[in-house]
Design a protein around this motif. Structure first.
Motif, PDB file in Angstrom:
ATOM      1  N   GLU A 284       0.459  14.262  -1.729  1.00 12.81           N
ATOM      2  CA  GLU A 284       0.860  13.323  -0.855  1.00 12.81           C
ATOM      3  C   GLU A 284      -0.383  13.475   0.177  1.00 12.81           C
ATOM      4  OE1 GLU A 284       4.665  14.064   0.686  1.00 12.81           O
ATOM      5  OE2 GLU A 284       5.905  13.306  -1.193  1.00 12.81           O
ATOM      6  N   ALA A 285      -0.834  14.556   0.438  1.00 11.79           N
ATOM      7  CA  ALA A 285      -1.713  15.039   1.403  1.00 11.79           C
ATOM      8  C   ALA A 285      -3.011  14.425   0.966  1.00 11.79           C
ATOM      9  CB  ALA A 285      -1.907  16.482   1.830  1.00 11.79           C
ATOM     10  N   LEU A 286      -3.648  14.801  -0.281  1.00  9.82           N
ATOM     11  CA  LEU A 286      -4.530  14.130  -0.900  1.00  9.82           C
ATOM     12  C   LEU A 286      -4.708  12.787  -0.861  1.00  9.82           C
ATOM     13  CD1 LEU A 286      -5.055  16.712  -3.957  1.00  9.82           C
ATOM     14  CD2 LEU A 286      -6.281  16.696  -1.577  1.00  9.82           C
ATOM     15  N   VAL A 287      -3.575  12.167  -1.313  1.00  9.73           N
ATOM     16  CA  VAL A 287      -3.769  10.481  -1.495  1.00  9.73           C
ATOM     17  C   VAL A 287      -3.647   9.884   0.077  1.00  9.73           C
ATOM     18  CG1 VAL A 287      -2.230   8.411  -2.115  1.00  9.73           C
ATOM     19  CG2 VAL A 287      -2.448  10.565  -3.577  1.00  9.73           C
ATOM     20  N   ASP A 288      -2.988  10.504   0.888  1.00 13.91           N
ATOM     21  CA  ASP A 288      -3.160   9.965   2.308  1.00 13.91           C
ATOM     22  C   ASP A 288      -4.629  10.377   2.864  1.00 13.91           C
ATOM     23  OD1 ASP A 288      -1.765   9.226   4.855  1.00 13.91           O
ATOM     24  OD2 ASP A 288      -2.607  10.915   5.350  1.00 13.91           O
ATOM     25  N   GLU A 289      -5.227  11.355   2.732  1.00 17.49           N
ATOM     26  CA  GLU A 289      -6.519  11.449   3.001  1.00 17.49           C
ATOM     27  C   GLU A 289      -7.474  10.638   2.370  1.00 17.49           C
ATOM     28  OE1 GLU A 289      -9.840  12.872   5.091  1.00 17.49           O
ATOM     29  OE2 GLU A 289      -7.800  13.428   5.491  1.00 17.49           O
ATOM     30  N   ALA A 290      -7.469  10.269   0.985  1.00 12.67           N
ATOM     31  CA  ALA A 290      -8.296   9.206   0.140  1.00 12.67           C
ATOM     32  C   ALA A 290      -7.959   7.973   0.797  1.00 12.67           C
ATOM     33  CB  ALA A 290      -7.830   9.414  -1.268  1.00 12.67           C
ATOM     34  N   ILE A 291      -6.737   7.334   1.200  1.00 13.22           N
ATOM     35  CA  ILE A 291      -6.781   6.026   1.388  1.00 13.22           C
ATOM     36  C   ILE A 291      -6.963   6.004   2.702  1.00 13.22           C
ATOM     37  CG2 ILE A 291      -4.881   4.016   1.795  1.00 13.22           C
ATOM     38  CD1 ILE A 291      -3.449   5.234  -0.569  1.00 13.22           C
ATOM     39  N   GLY A 292      -6.477   6.979   3.699  1.00 14.33           N
ATOM     40  CA  GLY A 292      -6.965   7.170   5.117  1.00 14.33           C
ATOM     41  C   GLY A 292      -6.669   5.848   5.771  1.00 14.33           C
ATOM     42  N   GLY A 293      -5.583   5.109   5.739  1.00 13.10           N
ATOM     43  CA  GLY A 293      -5.161   3.727   6.216  1.00 13.10           C
ATOM     44  C   GLY A 293      -5.879   2.868   6.316  1.00 13.10           C
ATOM     45  N   ARG A 294      -6.676   2.482   5.367  1.00 12.97           N
ATOM     46  CA  ARG A 294      -7.590   1.438   5.004  1.00 12.97           C
ATOM     47  C   ARG A 294      -6.895   0.341   4.195  1.00 12.97           C
ATOM     48  NH1 ARG A 294     -12.583   4.017   2.551  1.00 12.97           N
ATOM     49  NH2 ARG A 294     -10.953   5.160   1.469  1.00 12.97           N
ATOM     50  N   PHE A 295      -5.829   0.436   3.378  1.00 11.59           N
ATOM     51  CA  PHE A 295      -5.224  -0.525   2.890  1.00 11.59           C
ATOM     52  C   PHE A 295      -4.180  -1.443   3.846  1.00 11.59           C
ATOM     53  CE2 PHE A 295      -5.484   1.607  -1.659  1.00 11.59           C
ATOM     54  CZ  PHE A 295      -6.992   0.975  -1.592  1.00 11.59           C
TER      55      PHE A 295
ATOM     56  N   HIS B 150       0.751  -1.061  -0.012  1.00 13.10           N
ATOM     57  CA  HIS B 150      -0.062  -0.094  -0.144  1.00 13.10           C
ATOM     58  C   HIS B 150       0.660   1.433  -0.150  1.00 13.10           C
ATOM     59  CE1 HIS B 150       0.637  -0.159   4.272  1.00 13.10           C
ATOM     60  NE2 HIS B 150       0.452  -1.449   4.308  1.00 13.10           N
ATOM     61  N   ARG B 151       1.936   1.213   0.210  1.00 12.88           N
ATOM     62  CA  ARG B 151       2.836   2.421   0.582  1.00 12.88           C
ATOM     63  C   ARG B 151       3.373   2.701  -0.931  1.00 12.88           C
ATOM     64  NH1 ARG B 151       5.161  -0.225   4.865  1.00 12.88           N
ATOM     65  NH2 ARG B 151       6.886  -1.008   3.491  1.00 12.88           N
ATOM     66  N   HIS B 152       3.566   1.499  -1.619  1.00 17.21           N
ATOM     67  CA  HIS B 152       3.812   2.018  -3.064  1.00 17.21           C
ATOM     68  C   HIS B 152       2.763   2.274  -3.844  1.00 17.21           C
ATOM     69  CE1 HIS B 152       5.719   1.498  -6.891  1.00 17.21           C
ATOM     70  NE2 HIS B 152       5.342   0.678  -7.224  1.00 17.21           N
ATOM     71  N   CYS B 153       1.455   1.905  -3.595  1.00 16.90           N
ATOM     72  CA  CYS B 153       0.141   2.209  -4.151  1.00 16.90           C
ATOM     73  C   CYS B 153       0.243   3.916  -3.902  1.00 16.90           C
ATOM     74  CB  CYS B 153      -0.916   1.683  -3.666  1.00 16.90           C
ATOM     75  SG  CYS B 153      -2.643   2.137  -4.326  1.00 16.90           S
ATOM     76  N   ALA B 154       0.329   4.253  -2.705  1.00 13.91           N
ATOM     77  CA  ALA B 154       0.117   5.652  -2.438  1.00 13.91           C
ATOM     78  C   ALA B 154       1.282   6.526  -3.380  1.00 13.91           C
ATOM     79  CB  ALA B 154       0.365   5.827  -1.079  1.00 13.91           C
ATOM     80  N   GLN B 155       2.685   5.835  -3.406  1.00 10.37           N
ATOM     81  CA  GLN B 155       3.608   6.481  -4.019  1.00 10.37           C
ATOM     82  C   GLN B 155       3.233   6.728  -5.528  1.00 10.37           C
ATOM     83  OE1 GLN B 155       6.928   4.157  -4.744  1.00 10.37           O
ATOM     84  NE2 GLN B 155       8.415   5.931  -4.168  1.00 10.37           N
ATOM     85  N   VAL B 156       2.650   5.858  -6.115  1.00 16.38           N
ATOM     86  CA  VAL B 156       2.131   5.728  -7.534  1.00 16.38           C
ATOM     87  C   VAL B 156       1.053   6.935  -7.753  1.00 16.38           C
ATOM     88  CG1 VAL B 156       1.155   4.263  -9.460  1.00 16.38           C
ATOM     89  CG2 VAL B 156       3.037   3.331  -8.122  1.00 16.38           C
TER      90      VAL B 156
ATOM     91  N   VAL C 264     -11.796   0.189  -3.143  1.00 20.16           N
ATOM     92  CA  VAL C 264     -10.838   0.793  -4.139  1.00 20.16           C
ATOM     93  C   VAL C 264     -11.611   2.022  -4.726  1.00 20.16           C
ATOM     94  CG1 VAL C 264      -9.851   0.570  -6.431  1.00 20.16           C
ATOM     95  CG2 VAL C 264      -9.505  -1.322  -4.691  1.00 20.16           C
ATOM     96  N   ASP C 265     -13.020   1.523  -5.221  1.00 21.20           N
ATOM     97  CA  ASP C 265     -14.057   2.797  -5.738  1.00 21.20           C
ATOM     98  C   ASP C 265     -14.184   3.913  -4.881  1.00 21.20           C
ATOM     99  OD1 ASP C 265     -14.248   0.977  -7.868  1.00 21.20           O
ATOM    100  OD2 ASP C 265     -16.004   0.217  -7.372  1.00 21.20           O
ATOM    101  N   ASP C 266     -14.231   3.587  -3.503  1.00 28.79           N
ATOM    102  CA  ASP C 266     -14.271   4.813  -2.408  1.00 28.79           C
ATOM    103  C   ASP C 266     -13.124   5.445  -2.624  1.00 28.79           C
ATOM    104  OD1 ASP C 266     -15.960   5.982  -0.200  1.00 28.79           O
ATOM    105  OD2 ASP C 266     -14.184   5.500   0.747  1.00 28.79           O
ATOM    106  N   VAL C 267     -12.027   4.827  -2.456  1.00 27.46           N
ATOM    107  CA  VAL C 267     -10.879   5.746  -2.661  1.00 27.46           C
ATOM    108  C   VAL C 267     -10.737   6.592  -3.854  1.00 27.46           C
ATOM    109  CG1 VAL C 267      -8.071   5.577  -2.868  1.00 27.46           C
ATOM    110  CG2 VAL C 267      -9.300   4.261  -1.108  1.00 27.46           C
ATOM    111  N   ALA C 268     -11.005   5.831  -5.036  1.00 31.91           N
ATOM    112  CA  ALA C 268     -10.931   6.729  -6.076  1.00 31.91           C
ATOM    113  C   ALA C 268     -11.924   8.049  -6.105  1.00 31.91           C
ATOM    114  CB  ALA C 268     -11.383   5.637  -7.524  1.00 31.91           C
TER     115      ALA C 268
END
Length: 300
Positions: A36-47, A14-20, A58-62
């Motif tokens: 970085e802030a937008l991706v962190d907020e979208a994923i929200g520690g759920r991966f 999931h760290r690589h996913c956030a990087q991509v 995945v759809d919710d993160v998108a």
């Protein structure tokens, strides 16, 4: 899903996913710090490692990421046009306006006003190991190191400043240098809150944080000062990442500087507060008082 496929959703995928995702946003001219802030907020520690995410997640993160990008475009790249709706408001300014109107002087300490308090169990440490450790062991280790430093600073009576937070945040984010103050507007809650930036934003944060110290001329309870400092960090949103953890450490520091530790902190880390809700500051002070009272009773 391409990252999952290429990594086999192994350890730390999931760290690589956030990087991509961050690279993708940067490709379309979103500044790295904002991306970085937008991706962190979208994923929200759920991966999580070793677990492939469900399609609905995945759809919710998108959707979260798309919404935050849309709101950011409205706020930063499109001029206001009559009939198109108001531009995204500055929630930092909204917070500062509410901050001045909250009846902080009416808040009293429940169970926490009888001097230093050392509980039999360390609620902050236990919560970090359980909550952050479940997300990622490195995250928990960094936050525990920052917590230890914050308590050392509290024991020596350090003044609460952004520069002090920087030292803790270097451990939280595991960066080679103390992370800088953000240089562009920040977003949170899926892009629903936008925090502006100006040449004096950092100085204004330091002025607010200075009010966490007891002032005999304008005496406020410990729980009021701790809650206010926590929300200041949340809504000034000084760092590119980890602001919720920075706010939590700030609250713990304000309590620890007056010899107070808690045996439970769950109410302080499981609820989000809104920058423009005048009731939220008082709700947070009640949560702090609940933990103060429970800790005092358990220690007596």
């Amino acid at each position: 899903m391409q990252v999952v496929d290429r990594t086999g959703h192994g350890s730390g995928w999931h760290r690589h996913c956030a990087q991509v995702l961050t690279w993708f946003l940067q490709r379309w001219n979103v500044p790295a710090e904002v991306a970085e802030a937008l991706v962190d907020e979208a994923i929200g520690g759920r991966f999580h490692s070793w677990t492939s995410p469900e399609t609905v997640l995945v759809d919710d993160v998108a959707e979260r990421l798309a919404l935050s990008l849309s709101l950011r475009q409205d706020a930063t790249t499109r001029p206001f046009e009559p009939g198109r709706g108001e531009p995204t408001p500055d929630h930092l300014e909204r917070w500062l306006a509410i901050r001045d109107c909250v009846p902080w002087q009416d808040v009293s300490d429940a169970g926490g006003g009888d001097g230093p308090m050392a509980p039999s169990r360390d609620g902050a440490v236990e919560d970090i190991r359980a909550f952050d450790g479940a997300i990622e062991s490195a995250r928990a280790e960094g936050l525990l190191a920052a917590l230890q430093l914050a308590r050392i600073d509290a024991a020596r009576g350090a003044s609460l400043t952004f520069e002090l937070l920087q030292g803790w945040q270097q451990h939280v984010l595991c960066t080679p240098q103390p992370p800088p103050f953000r240089s562009s507007p920040a977003f949170a809650k899926g892009g629903r809150e936008r925090y502006g930036i100006g040449p004096d934003t950092r100085a204004r944060l330091n002025a607010c944080l200075a009010e966490s110290t007891y002032d005999s001329a304008r005496p406020l309870s410990l729980s009021a000062r701790a809650a206010r400092a926590y929300l200041d960090v949340c809504f000034f949103h000084p760092f590119g990442d980890g602001n919720a953890r920075a706010a939590f450490l700030t609250l713990i520091f304000v309590l620890a500087r007056e010899g107070i530790a808690l045996d439970n902190v769950s109410l302080l880390r499981r609820v989000r507060f809104q920058a423009d809700d005048p009731q939220d500051p008082l709700i947070l002070t009640r949560y702090i008082n609940i933990h103060l009272s429970e800790t005092r009773c358990a220690s007596s």
